[in-house]
Each structure stands twice: as C-alpha cells, then as structure tokens.
Enzyme design. Structure first.
Site, PDB file in Angstrom:
ATOM      1  N   HIS A 162      48.849  56.286  44.086  1.00  0.00           N
ATOM      2  CA  HIS A 162      50.063  55.465  44.141  1.00  0.00           C
ATOM      3  C   HIS A 162      51.365  56.283  44.033  1.00  0.00           C
ATOM      4  O   HIS A 162      52.285  55.929  43.294  1.00  0.00           O
ATOM      5  CB  HIS A 162      50.040  54.389  43.055  1.00  0.00           C
ATOM      6  CG  HIS A 162      48.967  53.353  43.248  1.00  0.00           C
ATOM      7  ND1 HIS A 162      48.441  53.023  44.484  1.00  0.00           N
ATOM      8  CD2 HIS A 162      48.304  52.562  42.349  1.00  0.00           C
ATOM      9  CE1 HIS A 162      47.530  52.071  44.339  1.00  0.00           C
ATOM     10  NE2 HIS A 162      47.406  51.779  43.068  1.00  0.00           N
ATOM     11  N   GLU A 204      46.391  44.178  48.356  1.00  0.00           N
ATOM     12  CA  GLU A 204      47.426  45.154  48.715  1.00  0.00           C
ATOM     13  C   GLU A 204      47.349  45.490  50.197  1.00  0.00           C
ATOM     14  O   GLU A 204      46.427  46.175  50.631  1.00  0.00           O
ATOM     15  CB  GLU A 204      47.233  46.429  47.891  1.00  0.00           C
ATOM     16  CG  GLU A 204      47.149  46.192  46.398  1.00  0.00           C
ATOM     17  CD  GLU A 204      46.333  47.292  45.708  1.00  0.00           C
ATOM     18  OE1 GLU A 204      46.669  48.477  45.848  1.00  0.00           O
ATOM     19  OE2 GLU A 204      45.342  46.954  45.043  1.00  0.00           O
ATOM     20  N   HIS A 232      51.958  45.533  44.490  1.00  0.00           N
ATOM     21  CA  HIS A 232      50.753  45.547  43.663  1.00  0.00           C
ATOM     22  C   HIS A 232      50.665  44.335  42.735  1.00  0.00           C
ATOM     23  O   HIS A 232      50.241  44.458  41.575  1.00  0.00           O
ATOM     24  CB  HIS A 232      50.685  46.845  42.864  1.00  0.00           C
ATOM     25  CG  HIS A 232      49.292  47.306  42.569  1.00  0.00           C
ATOM     26  ND1 HIS A 232      48.421  46.581  41.774  1.00  0.00           N
ATOM     27  CD2 HIS A 232      48.613  48.393  42.966  1.00  0.00           C
ATOM     28  CE1 HIS A 232      47.281  47.237  41.688  1.00  0.00           C
ATOM     29  NE2 HIS A 232      47.359  48.338  42.415  1.00  0.00           N
TER      30      HIS A 232
HETATM   31  C1  GAL Z   1      44.518  49.855  42.910  1.00  0.00           C
HETATM   32  C2  GAL Z   1      43.447  50.873  43.130  1.00  0.00           C
HETATM   33  C3  GAL Z   1      42.572  50.892  41.899  1.00  0.00           C
HETATM   34  C4  GAL Z   1      43.374  51.155  40.638  1.00  0.00           C
HETATM   35  C5  GAL Z   1      44.564  50.202  40.594  1.00  0.00           C
HETATM   36  C6  GAL Z   1      45.534  50.519  39.485  1.00  0.00           C
HETATM   37  O1  GAL Z   1      45.363  49.780  44.011  1.00  0.00           O
HETATM   38  O2  GAL Z   1      42.718  50.557  44.292  1.00  0.00           O
HETATM   39  O3  GAL Z   1      41.551  51.856  42.041  1.00  0.00           O
HETATM   40  O4  GAL Z   1      43.818  52.478  40.625  1.00  0.00           O
HETATM   41  O5  GAL Z   1      45.274  50.231  41.786  1.00  0.00           O
HETATM   42  O6  GAL Z   1      44.969  50.365  38.249  1.00  0.00           O
END
Ligand code: GAL
Length: 332
Positions: free
Chosen positions: A93, A296, A164
């Site tokens: 991210h 997402e 998110h």
């Molecule tokens: C998502 C990701 C997960 C985890 C989450 C944040 O987008 O696919 O693996 O990292 O974010 O906790």
C-alpha cells in the site's frame, strides 16, 4: 499548515457520508433504511489518534501503489528503483508513509462533493516522478458514493490508487460479515502465496473454489479451500469481466441493504478483514476478524513485475492522465 478536518456530505434522501483530508479517508457512511432507521455501514475508529495508530487502512485512499510490490523494487527503462519496504521485504500500500498517512489539501468542497489534492514528490517512498493526485467523493441523490481518482506525473511511474473502506451492511457494530452475500463478476482470479505475493498465472475461478459469479455467502467453505487457508479468508484479486454491468454486489444478511459496485478499474481485491482483530472500533472497543469486507478496485497486485498482465498495466507516462472512477450504490 493544513490541519485534519472532517467534511460531511448529505443528500436529499438523508444519506450522510463523512470524509477527512487525513489520508483522503472515507470515515463514515450512514444509510437510511426506513422511517427512522439509519445504519452506519462503514468500519471506523472513534478518535483521530486511533486512526493514526491502526494498521488496517480503514477507509483510506491508498497510493502510490495499492497492494504489494514484491521485493520493494522496480525497473523502469533500465533504471532500478529501490522502494520503501514496509511488510518484510515487500512494499504494501505505497510504503511506510503511503498516501493514507498524509494530510491532503482540500481543493474544493460543496454540500455533496469534496475534492482532495496531493503532490507526491519525485522519490517519495522510492517511486520516480512527481505525482499530482486528486481524489474526489461525490454523494449523489440516488445514494451513490462516487470516488474519482486522477493523477499526472513528470516521469514514468507505477500508479494504482484505490479506496480501502470496509463495509458491514448489517451495521458496523454487528459481529461480522460472514452472513453477507457477495457476487463478483470475474472469471479469473490471481493465486497468491502466504505473503500475498502473486505466485501463478491468472486462474479460472472454478479451479480452486474461488467462484463468486453467483451470489455466495461469505462463510461458505470460507476456510476450507487451500487458497483461502493461505490468506486466512478471501484476500485475492479478481480480474473483472468488463462485459458485465456491475463489478460486484454485496447484500446484508437481513437483505435490507444491497450495495452495487461499478468501476473503471480492471481488477477487484476482495479482502474479508482476516486480520482486523484489535483494530479500535467506534465504541471504545475493538473489531474482530471478519468485522468488515473491503472491496478494493485497482489493478493487479505486483503488476510492475508482470508485463504479461497487459490488461491491467499500471505504468503512467508523463504524457498521460490517470483517471479511474469507482461507484458504490446503496439500495434499501
Ligand atoms: C488489503 C490486503 C491485505 C491486508 C490489508 C490491510 O488490501 O489485500 O492483505 O494487507 O489490505 O490490512
């Protein structure tokens, strides 16, 4: 210097959305159901300090690159760029100081729409090029939340922006989303290893019990498939079938709220909140695993290392404009 602000959007049906310039974050989404009944359908914290401490990316705008880049390094036209790693040796991210942790400017604001802007400098978290980004939230009178992402760069760079938000259409304080029904219009998904790094080619959804093309209870054989055991639940990218009118549909367990999702993005990461435990909630308590589901819209994870996924290429060139839009449409 700008300070953290909360902006409230309302429409003529009495729906209310709150967002913040911190991380261009979607804080709250209250949907009127019938005479007098309203439901908060978004997971969130009680205080700003809790938002800063949690690591679940609740409601945040994710950038410069949503999901993972393996080995936190990329090559562009013969130049090697080391990125900031923040999950073992990988980047998740956008790195340690991703767009979710930055204070954005408020570019303009009205009763039903707000636009945030951000300049991410050349070298930010290791990425090349100065990236100029805007993200807007628009609450329509038809109970749609339209999130619009735009960006330009002065050097070639990967760009993958998403939101998110975690949804719980039963109301965010209800236990979990396991009795929600989810439909995702995708024929292919991407297998990943235990670190969430793609470890195979795009695969037919029927191959490993990953098929969501017919509305399916999220609890249905959730931890019985080997694919989902690796990630503790759904945490997979689906390549969207663009011939279908919507990307996904989520339905509350009492069927009182239906949320249709449409997007210009090529893929959808379905994440059932497998590691949400201990995330502070809105009521002096903590969320448990599976308290919400994140949908997402984005390009495929680690796509800078996979030129073969041309349909989901993430590189933005200086002469191009990045523009994607995702809509969450609520029906009661
Ligand atoms: C998502 C990701 C997960 C985890 C989450 C944040 O987008 O696919 O693996 O990292 O974010 O906790």
């Amino acid at each position: 210097m700008s300070v953290m602000q909360i902006i409230t959007l309302t429409n003529k049906q009495g729906m209310q959305v709150k967002v913040s310039n911190w991380g261009a974050t979607w804080l709250s989404c209250i949907v009127p159901i019938n005479a007098g009944e309203h439901r908060e359908v978004l997971l969130g914290c009680k205080t700003f300090e809790q938002y800063q401490q949690q690591d679940a990316y609740l409601g945040a705008t994710i950038g410069r690159y949503a999901n993972r880049i393996a080995g936190a390094a990329i090559d562009i036209a013969g130049t090697h760029y080391r990125l900031v790693a923040n999950q073992g040796e990988n980047q998740l991210h956008g790195g340690k100081l991703g767009f979710d942790k930055l204070l954005w400017d408020i570019k303009n604001q009205s009763a039903q729409k707000v636009t945030f802007s951000l300049i991410s400098p050349d070298g930010d978290q290791g990425f090349p090029g100065e990236l100029n980004v805007t993200v807007s939230y628009h609450l329509t009178d038809e109970n749609q939340v339209v999130i619009d992402f735009q960006a330009t760069t002065n050097k070639t760079t990967p760009v993958n922006l998403t939101n998110h938000a975690y949804f719980n259409l039963d109301g965010e304080s209800s236990k979990n989303i396991l009795s929600h029904t989810l439909k995702v219009n995708a024929n292919l998904y991407l297998p990943v290893d235990k670190q969430g790094i793609p470890c195979g080619d795009l695969t037919d959804v029927t191959q490993a019990d990953m098929d969501l093309r017919q509305p399916r209870l999220l609890s249905d054989r959730l931890l019985e498939s080997e694919e989902r055991q690796k990630t503790g639940g759904y945490d997979h990218a689906y390549l969207l079938d663009k011939t279908q009118p919507i990307a996904a549909q989520l339905i509350s367990s009492d069927k009182k709220i239906v949320m249709n999702m449409t997007t210009t993005q090529p893929a959808l990461q379905v994440y059932t909140g497998n590691f949400l435990q201990h995330t502070p909630n809105r009521h002096n308590g903590e969320y448990d695993n599976f308290a919400g589901v994140a949908l997402e819209a984005e390009c495929l994870p680690d796509s800078p290392h996979h030129p073969e996924w041309a349909q989901a290429s993430c590189f933005l060139q200086p002469d191009q404009a990045y523009h994607h839009q995702t809509t969450f449409h609520f029906f009661t």
